[in-house]
Design a protein around this motif. Structure first.
Motif, short mmCIF file in Angstrom:
data_model
loop_
_atom_site.label_atom_id
_atom_site.label_comp_id
_atom_site.label_asym_id
_atom_site.label_seq_id
_atom_site.Cartn_x
_atom_site.Cartn_y
_atom_site.Cartn_z
N MET A 230 1.63 -4.56 9.02
CA MET A 230 0.35 -5.16 8.66
C MET A 230 -0.77 -4.19 9.01
O MET A 230 -0.94 -3.85 10.19
CB MET A 230 0.16 -6.50 9.39
CG MET A 230 1.30 -7.47 9.17
SD MET A 230 1.01 -9.08 9.91
CE MET A 230 1.04 -8.65 11.65
N ASP A 231 -1.49 -3.75 8.01
CA ASP A 231 -2.60 -2.82 8.20
C ASP A 231 -3.91 -3.49 7.78
O ASP A 231 -3.91 -4.48 7.07
CB ASP A 231 -2.37 -1.55 7.37
CG ASP A 231 -1.13 -0.79 7.77
OD1 ASP A 231 -0.40 -0.31 6.87
OD2 ASP A 231 -0.88 -0.67 8.98
N SER A 232 -5.00 -2.88 8.22
CA SER A 232 -6.34 -3.39 7.86
C SER A 232 -6.43 -4.89 8.10
O SER A 232 -6.89 -5.65 7.24
CB SER A 232 -6.65 -3.06 6.39
OG SER A 232 -6.57 -1.67 6.16
N LEU A 233 -6.01 -5.31 9.26
CA LEU A 233 -5.97 -6.74 9.56
C LEU A 233 -7.37 -7.35 9.59
O LEU A 233 -8.34 -6.71 9.98
CB LEU A 233 -5.25 -6.98 10.88
CG LEU A 233 -3.72 -6.90 10.77
CD1 LEU A 233 -3.09 -6.66 12.13
CD2 LEU A 233 -3.18 -8.16 10.13
N LYS A 234 -7.43 -8.60 9.15
CA LYS A 234 -8.67 -9.35 9.08
C LYS A 234 -8.55 -10.60 9.94
O LYS A 234 -7.44 -11.08 10.18
CB LYS A 234 -8.95 -9.77 7.64
CG LYS A 234 -8.96 -8.63 6.63
CD LYS A 234 -9.13 -9.17 5.22
CE LYS A 234 -9.11 -8.05 4.20
NZ LYS A 234 -9.26 -8.56 2.81
#
Length: 123
Positions: A83-87
């Motif tokens: 999971m990248d660029s988590l929000k």
């Protein structure tokens, strides 16, 4: 009976990355479609991604497409979710699950589930 166990959850700030793992024990699931789901606080559980038994077919929910990557190591019976660029809206309990067949369908419900791992993303 297949047992599935997630690991790798945690708390982090928005924009960060995290990799979840799901280890299956008991009968092998190396030929089964494997899926990730999540349940945000106060909401219904939702599908996140799936990968076919051979690993050749993957699919993602629109909300995570381009940011999350599902993969598997069939020799070790381990499923991953990078999971990248988590929000902050990715905050949820994440579950891994196994279908009874090798090809994936979102119509068919999984037959084996893990207990879930918490991911919390702060802004």
């Amino acid at each position: 009976e297949v047992q599935m166990a997630e690991s790798g959850g945690g708390s982090l700030q928005a924009g960060g990355s995290l990799t979840l793992s799901c280890t299956a024990s008991g009968p092998t699931v190396s030929n089964n479609c494997l899926k990730w789901f999540r349940q945000p606080p106060g909401q219904e559980r939702e599908w996140v991604a799936y990968i076919s038994g051979g690993g050749t077919a993957t699919s993602y929910a629109d909300s995570v497409k381009g940011r999350f990557t599902i993969s598997r190591d069939n020799a070790k019976d381990i499923l991953y979710l990078q999971m990248d660029s988590l929000k902050p809206e990715d905050t949820a309990v994440y579950y891994c699950a196994a279908d009874r067949l090798g090809w994936c369908s979102n119509i068919r419900q999984p037959i084996y589930w893990g207990q879930g791992t918490q991911v919390t993303v702060s802004s």
